[in-house]
Design an enzyme around this catalytic site. Structure first.
Site, PDB file in Angstrom:
ATOM      1  N   CYS A  71      -1.605  -2.807  -0.447  1.00  0.00           N
ATOM      2  CA  CYS A  71      -1.362  -1.697  -1.377  1.00  0.00           C
ATOM      3  C   CYS A  71      -0.072  -0.954  -1.023  1.00  0.00           C
ATOM      4  O   CYS A  71       0.028  -0.364   0.058  1.00  0.00           O
ATOM      5  CB  CYS A  71      -2.569  -0.759  -1.327  1.00  0.00           C
ATOM      6  SG  CYS A  71      -2.325   0.861  -2.045  1.00  0.00           S
ATOM      7  N   CYS A  74      -0.500   2.773  -0.380  1.00  0.00           N
ATOM      8  CA  CYS A  74      -1.199   2.959   0.905  1.00  0.00           C
ATOM      9  C   CYS A  74      -0.195   2.878   2.055  1.00  0.00           C
ATOM     10  O   CYS A  74      -0.260   3.659   3.001  1.00  0.00           O
ATOM     11  CB  CYS A  74      -2.286   1.906   1.099  1.00  0.00           C
ATOM     12  SG  CYS A  74      -3.603   1.933  -0.131  1.00  0.00           S
TER      13      CYS A  74
END
Length: 147
Positions: A71, A74
């Site tokens: 991600c 993230c």
């Protein structure tokens, strides 16, 4: 004779508790009251539901980061998460949603990153998507008791 799965789980759980306690004691991070542990200065990698329960019950305020290695947001949030662990009174925990899909589902992580803030053992805030450091500090401050 081999251990039953429940016995093995309990043995692992107790071992993790001892390791966490020892690591915190070695860092000199037990608070002065002897009641509870001071917050660790780096994110706690959550190993499962029981481990998360232990962390949430041990610390007054816990910010749980549900993330995935693949991600992008993230990865952008990672330095902020590490900084919050160092600079705030909240414990910061990380849950890999790929490794712990059921736990992520229970935390309500439908997208990543999802951040869940616990105060006094209860989830009190949930955000989805990358947040600024200031937004997260404000969130933590709002649910932290007086210093």
């Amino acid at each position: 004779m081999s251990e039953s799965p429940d016995d093995e789980r309990e043995r692992i759980r107790e071992q993790k508790k001892r390791e966490l306690q020892q690591r915190l004691e070695n860092d000199g991070e037990l608070d002065g009251t002897g009641d509870s542990m001071a917050t660790p200065s780096e994110p706690i990698v959550i190993e499962g539901q029981a481990h998360l329960n232990d962390v949430v019950s041990t610390h007054d305020v816990v910010l749980v980061d549900c993330y995935a290695d693949w991600c992008g947001p993230c990865q952008m949030l990672e330095p902020t998460i590490e900084s919050l662990a160092t600079e705030t009174d909240a414990a910061v925990a990380k849950v890999d949603v790929d490794a712990h899909q059921r736990l992520a589902q229970q935390l309500g992580a439908r997208g990543v990153p999802t951040l869940v803030l616990y105060a006094d053992g209860q989830p009190v805030e949930r955000t989805v998507g990358a947040q600024s450091k200031g937004q997260l500090e404000e969130l933590i401050e709002r649910h932290s008791g007086p210093s």
